[in-house]
Write a protein that holds these residues in place. Sequence first.
Motif, mmCIF file in Angstrom:
data_model
loop_
_atom_site.group_PDB
_atom_site.id
_atom_site.type_symbol
_atom_site.label_atom_id
_atom_site.label_comp_id
_atom_site.label_asym_id
_atom_site.label_seq_id
_atom_site.Cartn_x
_atom_site.Cartn_y
_atom_site.Cartn_z
ATOM 1 N N ALA A 9 1.774 -13.892 12.748
ATOM 2 C CA ALA A 9 1.813 -14.851 11.743
ATOM 3 C C ALA A 9 1.021 -16.414 12.656
ATOM 4 O O ALA A 9 1.913 -17.117 13.195
ATOM 5 C CB ALA A 9 2.723 -15.482 11.639
ATOM 6 N N THR A 11 -1.002 -18.617 11.485
ATOM 7 C CA THR A 11 -1.138 -19.717 10.964
ATOM 8 C C THR A 11 0.314 -20.766 11.398
ATOM 9 O O THR A 11 0.429 -21.974 10.619
ATOM 10 C CB THR A 11 -1.556 -19.654 9.645
ATOM 11 O OG1 THR A 11 -0.622 -19.063 9.050
ATOM 12 C CG2 THR A 11 -3.010 -19.057 9.598
ATOM 13 N N SER A 32 -1.777 -11.700 9.298
ATOM 14 C CA SER A 32 -1.407 -12.543 8.670
ATOM 15 C C SER A 32 -0.096 -11.786 7.414
ATOM 16 O O SER A 32 -1.034 -10.377 7.413
ATOM 17 C CB SER A 32 -2.429 -13.676 8.268
ATOM 18 O OG SER A 32 -3.048 -13.314 7.414
#
Length: 302
Positions: A9, A11, A32
């Motif tokens: 994760a 972002t 992701s």
Amino acid sequence: MAKKIVLLAHTGQVGFELHRQLQSLGSIITVSRGDVDFLDSDAVYKHIDELAPDIIVNAAAYTAVDKAETDENNAFALNRDLPEVLAKLSVTHDALLAHYSSDYVYPGDGEKPWSEDDLTGPQNLYGRSKLEGDLAVESIASKFLIFRTSWVYAARGNNFLLSMLRLGQEREALNIVSDQIGAPTPARLIATVTSLCIQKFMASNNANKLSGVYHLAPRGFTSWHGFAQMIFERARAEGVTLALKEDGLGQIESTEYPTPAARPLNSRLSLDKIESAFGLAMPTWQSQLCLTFDEWLEMNKS
């Protein structure tokens, strides 16, 4: 040999800062939700197992506190089941697992800062899901760092700082809760401290003794109202145009602002353990807000 770091994760607001801070520790492989479904434990295990990581950093989490009350399956899948899978992977590859938890695992009463060995007692489903994730990591992994944080915000994403700046530009008056006390913690500080702790962990001759739960927050405490007050003071000092009047920031108690999930009144976290174990001196929440606000200003120059 450079370490292979798997970052989940990258972002999100914490993941974004981790991606910047961990560059010097090795090669980063980001994972992701577009790469693998975090809700599918078998798929996560298979995907990361093939990457053969030396370090796993988990910035993935279910963070919608109120929504969790009616979305139990997804909250527990991300906050309990995913960390459990990552803990198993850390054992398989003799990797260090860095994972993030929350002040919500504590009962939230009293005024004394919580220490890592205090009894837990979450008040809501989100807190229970985070606690079960912690317990899964502790029971499975042999090399792990669990960082319990509070009131996370950043110059990007969705958080209290950005909400206040938006509302302050739209409204002449705001009422903010003043009886919940904690330490606003910027994502950049979380990432910086994580990087320092990982470095010391990997270099230590007694690395396994460093495995454990640590509080990660700035020094000092305030209320949400106090946090908002300083945000608007900084905004005015920097010439940000506000609709909010000088006397427009009011105080209310939690009972006047009911939410689906109960919030802890006491989110104070003792920092003695992390400072002692890793030789750190945590900065104040005020200094960290100034840094984050300056970053926001830079990003929003017209």
